[in-house]
Design a protein around this motif. Sequence first.
Motif, PDB file in Angstrom:
ATOM      1  N   ASP A  83     103.998  61.275  19.487  1.00 59.25           N
ATOM      2  CA  ASP A  83     104.781  62.134  18.276  1.00 59.25           C
ATOM      3  C   ASP A  83     103.885  63.265  18.432  1.00 59.25           C
ATOM      4  O   ASP A  83     102.899  63.581  18.970  1.00 59.25           O
ATOM      5  N   GLY A  84     104.001  63.833  17.250  1.00 59.06           N
ATOM      6  CA  GLY A  84     103.374  65.439  16.946  1.00 59.06           C
ATOM      7  C   GLY A  84     101.845  65.340  16.988  1.00 59.06           C
ATOM      8  O   GLY A  84     101.263  66.223  17.402  1.00 59.06           O
ATOM      9  N   GLY A  85     101.202  64.110  16.518  1.00 57.72           N
ATOM     10  CA  GLY A  85      99.838  63.949  16.770  1.00 57.72           C
ATOM     11  C   GLY A  85      99.201  63.613  17.915  1.00 57.72           C
ATOM     12  O   GLY A  85      97.936  63.756  17.798  1.00 57.72           O
ATOM     13  N   GLY A  86     100.060  63.084  18.698  1.00 50.13           N
ATOM     14  CA  GLY A  86      99.274  62.528  19.993  1.00 50.13           C
ATOM     15  C   GLY A  86      98.223  61.436  19.744  1.00 50.13           C
ATOM     16  O   GLY A  86      98.628  60.562  19.046  1.00 50.13           O
ATOM     17  N   ALA A  87      97.187  61.560  20.462  1.00 47.05           N
ATOM     18  CA  ALA A  87      96.202  60.526  20.242  1.00 47.05           C
ATOM     19  C   ALA A  87      95.038  61.184  19.377  1.00 47.05           C
ATOM     20  O   ALA A  87      93.962  60.555  19.152  1.00 47.05           O
ATOM     21  N   ASP A  88      95.261  62.003  18.655  1.00 51.24           N
ATOM     22  CA  ASP A  88      94.315  62.939  17.879  1.00 51.24           C
ATOM     23  C   ASP A  88      94.511  62.284  16.454  1.00 51.24           C
ATOM     24  O   ASP A  88      95.422  62.417  15.986  1.00 51.24           O
ATOM     25  N   PRO A  89      93.384  61.775  15.848  1.00 51.27           N
ATOM     26  CA  PRO A  89      93.391  61.106  14.695  1.00 51.27           C
ATOM     27  C   PRO A  89      93.350  62.071  13.394  1.00 51.27           C
ATOM     28  O   PRO A  89      93.245  61.800  12.201  1.00 51.27           O
ATOM     29  N   THR A  90      93.545  63.360  13.702  1.00 50.32           N
ATOM     30  CA  THR A  90      93.386  64.212  12.623  1.00 50.32           C
ATOM     31  C   THR A  90      94.723  65.356  12.455  1.00 50.32           C
ATOM     32  O   THR A  90      94.900  66.075  11.743  1.00 50.32           O
ATOM     33  N   LYS A  91      95.795  65.003  13.425  1.00 41.61           N
ATOM     34  CA  LYS A  91      96.848  65.811  13.557  1.00 41.61           C
ATOM     35  C   LYS A  91      98.257  65.193  12.789  1.00 41.61           C
ATOM     36  O   LYS A  91      99.249  65.672  12.871  1.00 41.61           O
ATOM     37  N   GLY A  92      98.040  64.094  11.848  1.00 35.43           N
ATOM     38  CA  GLY A  92      98.983  63.813  11.032  1.00 35.43           C
ATOM     39  C   GLY A  92      99.826  62.866  11.671  1.00 35.43           C
ATOM     40  O   GLY A  92     101.002  62.313  11.195  1.00 35.43           O
ATOM     41  N   GLY A  93      99.760  62.311  12.936  1.00 34.91           N
ATOM     42  CA  GLY A  93     100.548  61.290  13.686  1.00 34.91           C
ATOM     43  C   GLY A  93     100.248  60.062  13.298  1.00 34.91           C
ATOM     44  O   GLY A  93      99.318  59.786  12.599  1.00 34.91           O
ATOM     45  N   GLN A  94     100.902  59.099  14.215  1.00 31.26           N
ATOM     46  CA  GLN A  94     100.262  57.647  14.103  1.00 31.26           C
ATOM     47  C   GLN A  94      99.226  57.451  14.424  1.00 31.26           C
ATOM     48  O   GLN A  94      98.561  56.412  13.777  1.00 31.26           O
ATOM     49  N   ALA A  95      98.374  58.369  15.159  1.00 29.33           N
ATOM     50  CA  ALA A  95      97.080  57.927  15.470  1.00 29.33           C
ATOM     51  C   ALA A  95      96.193  58.244  13.883  1.00 29.33           C
ATOM     52  O   ALA A  95      95.081  57.323  13.810  1.00 29.33           O
ATOM     53  N   GLN A  96      96.628  59.323  13.317  1.00 34.29           N
ATOM     54  CA  GLN A  96      95.877  59.385  12.140  1.00 34.29           C
ATOM     55  C   GLN A  96      96.223  58.114  10.989  1.00 34.29           C
ATOM     56  O   GLN A  96      95.244  57.662  10.268  1.00 34.29           O
ATOM     57  N   ILE A  97      97.378  57.650  10.831  1.00 33.36           N
ATOM     58  CA  ILE A  97      97.766  56.596  10.244  1.00 33.36           C
ATOM     59  C   ILE A  97      96.953  55.428  10.548  1.00 33.36           C
ATOM     60  O   ILE A  97      96.445  54.830   9.681  1.00 33.36           O
ATOM     61  N   ALA A  98      96.597  55.253  11.874  1.00 29.40           N
ATOM     62  CA  ALA A  98      95.723  54.100  12.513  1.00 29.40           C
ATOM     63  C   ALA A  98      94.523  54.001  11.982  1.00 29.40           C
ATOM     64  O   ALA A  98      93.759  53.241  11.386  1.00 29.40           O
ATOM     65  N   LYS A  99      93.999  55.325  11.741  1.00 25.68           N
ATOM     66  CA  LYS A  99      92.499  55.756  11.445  1.00 25.68           C
ATOM     67  C   LYS A  99      92.487  55.125   9.925  1.00 25.68           C
ATOM     68  O   LYS A  99      91.629  54.679   9.385  1.00 25.68           O
ATOM     69  N   THR A 100      93.372  55.869   9.121  1.00 24.11           N
ATOM     70  CA  THR A 100      93.475  55.568   7.695  1.00 24.11           C
ATOM     71  C   THR A 100      93.577  54.072   7.282  1.00 24.11           C
ATOM     72  O   THR A 100      92.842  53.702   6.560  1.00 24.11           O
ATOM     73  N   CYS A 101      94.327  53.409   7.915  1.00 24.09           N
ATOM     74  CA  CYS A 101      94.619  51.987   7.730  1.00 24.09           C
ATOM     75  C   CYS A 101      93.186  51.083   8.160  1.00 24.09           C
ATOM     76  O   CYS A 101      93.119  50.372   7.590  1.00 24.09           O
ATOM     77  N   THR A 102      92.787  51.644   9.191  1.00 26.28           N
ATOM     78  CA  THR A 102      91.433  50.995   9.845  1.00 26.28           C
ATOM     79  C   THR A 102      90.426  50.896   8.648  1.00 26.28           C
ATOM     80  O   THR A 102      89.898  49.947   8.090  1.00 26.28           O
ATOM     81  N   ASN A 103      90.379  52.255   7.945  1.00 28.09           N
ATOM     82  CA  ASN A 103      89.082  52.659   6.885  1.00 28.09           C
ATOM     83  C   ASN A 103      89.715  51.603   5.742  1.00 28.09           C
ATOM     84  O   ASN A 103      89.035  51.146   5.016  1.00 28.09           O
ATOM     85  N   ALA A 104      91.147  51.809   5.365  1.00 30.02           N
ATOM     86  CA  ALA A 104      91.556  50.956   4.143  1.00 30.02           C
ATOM     87  C   ALA A 104      91.368  49.538   4.216  1.00 30.02           C
ATOM     88  O   ALA A 104      91.311  48.802   3.316  1.00 30.02           O
TER      89      ALA A 104
END
Lengths: 440, 317
Positions: free
Chosen positions: A45-66
Amino acid sequence: MRSPRPRRGVAFGLASALVASMGVAACGSSSSGGAPTLTWYINPDGGGADPTKGGQAQIAKTCTNASGGKYKISIQQLPNSASDQRTQLLRRLAAGDSSMDLMSIDPVFVAEFAEAGYLAPVPAAMEQDFTADRVQSAIDASKWKGKLVAVPFWANTQLLWYRKSVAQKAGLDMSKPVTWEQIIGAAKKTNTKIGVQGKLYEGYTVWISALISGAGGKIVSNPGANYENLKLGVDSQAGKDAAKIINQVATSGVGGPAVGSADETAALNLFQSNSTSGFLVNWPYVYAALSGTTPKIPWLKDVAATEYPQTVAGKTSAPPFGGIELAVGKSSKNPALAYDAIKCITSTKNQAMYMVKTGNPASSKSVFDDPEVKKAFPNGIADVIRTSLQHAVPRPQSQYYGDISTGLQQKFSPPGSVNQSTPGQAQSFILNVLKGKSLL
Amino acid sequence: MSTAIDTGRSTAAGPKKAKLSDRARGERSLGWKLAGPAFLVMLFVTLYPIVYAIYLSLFNYRLTDPTGRRFVFLGNYVTALGDPLFWQAFVTTFIIVIVTLIFELILGMGIAMVMNKIVIPRRTLRTVVLIPYSIITVVSAFSWLYAAKFDTGFFNHWLNFFTFGAWDLNYDWFGGRWSSLLIICLSEIWKTTPFMSLLLLAGLAQVDSAQEEAAKVDGATWWQRLTKVILPNMKAALMVAVLFRTLDAVRIYDNPYVMTGGANKTLTLSMLVGTETIDRVEIGMGSALAVILFLIVLIIAFIFVKLFKVDLTGGRN
């Protein structure tokens, strides 16, 4: 002759280094102690593998922290095309890969995976949570044989994009639903084009399916039936209505010079050039695409969107449905944790963030009221998307979807040669393919 | 010439049938002991999959639909052999095989003869010639794809330049069957001619230069020397090269897959097997097609070995 000894030494060193690194890699991929790692296979998706670009990668990071240390989500990117994504997921699932914890899958493959028994059951206690507030089409697309087998994540639908000035010139009242016949007439009258997808690819099935569903038809009459008893509804009045529209668009010239090779991008280009710009059926990314061009399009304020055109006047249209569903693989080691993670991933907050950052619409209705979302989809487009998603009809749900789709595309190509006997030919061809009497 | 070779071989095969001496028997049993484990592994990794594929080909079986599995006996073969798509793929494959083989033979022979004559930079030349062959097929397929595409490629620009603007700059090479096949064949020829020329060079090296000189002294022209002396003398190497290349070309997959994906009737037999087994996960039909492809390869090998008398074990005697 040089002495072979040093060379052998080098070779041995290299080989042992290789083996050692493989061993290290193997250790690294398994759980590194502590919280179990859930692997999430994401579509690019638009975010690619970058956890700061608002894609699924970022959601993965957010949920890991949560999760507070309950689990870690690591992402794996799937190939670009939906069919390659399916191939990879399918092969891993069939082989019983235990890393298939979370998967982003195209809704059309849900039936195939579920029928094959590749998906871990959705916990009964969470079903309510996963369907509440969701748009109806997304719930329909996540079910197989009446049971929820996947979780709606984001939901896509096609809209009718148009130029207000063109509609006005043609005397079309866009506040009411319009029909295909009306917009074909309007395009002819104003000498503009209608952007459609008629290339031999999945996008063409999207169009054919929307037209047939819009006429009240069903491509598969008895979903879930075995290939020996499967009944198709392509050879029907609805199929003929669809064929008529495709033929009109392709042969009257309103579809542009090359309907037979038009995909989403080609259709958008047709809409983007000022002289041909009239109407376009396409996904919601159009607005962002048009507003992001350089030089700026001066007539951006003239662009509006409404619900997908009707196949038959007076019958509510059936806009195409797309998006992504989340599913858990049968061989996952932590299905309960995976469903916990899905709950976090599909929270309205994450959906809103995802919709704003990547332009992919949410499956939860309340997200569309979010002020940020309204800002990203202005001019009431957010509301049109929500309404369209409520009426959207998923493409035929069948464990044989791939064959049905390819068969339809092949027999309906090129669009200019589609006539009243095309639906009948397509139907008998697809049934032959499914019964193993024809090659595809 | 060939009759002489034949008689030589049959006499060589004669004494083998005679009673074995103790030593020969001992050697044979040692041979079995040494090669046995490897042989067993070979059986396990090749024979088992082949037998399993033949077994699966008798079913109508889709991986994702285990309950729909039905025994259809030879039904899949009947469907495949009666299907227009199969024959279309068959014709496409053999067009590629025949066209590439002819050009590779001629070009390969030419290169081999040059390499045979040139003495000074011999090793460098052989290395240079081998470069295309050392490139991975997918990579070379992509480079030919981008070279021929109308937006990124230079083919159209060159053709446009050399025809003084008569060639259409936007000509779509991958828009039609024949133009696509032309690029696919060119790419194949470019890539595998070096292999051909190396095999032929080995054959050329076997030709007795005394015979050639004798023919020259007798007043034979260059063409007569080539057809009456050189070619008959290297027939064995030539046929082995042709056989290897044919079997290789019949399985063509990468080039058309990368360049057209099978569009415009450029689907080959291997690609058809791939679509059925991997994309459609129709294991039954896919296995049937794979078995048919295997049989085609066997038939070709049989024709070469029996009819053209290719001796694959030539080096043993």
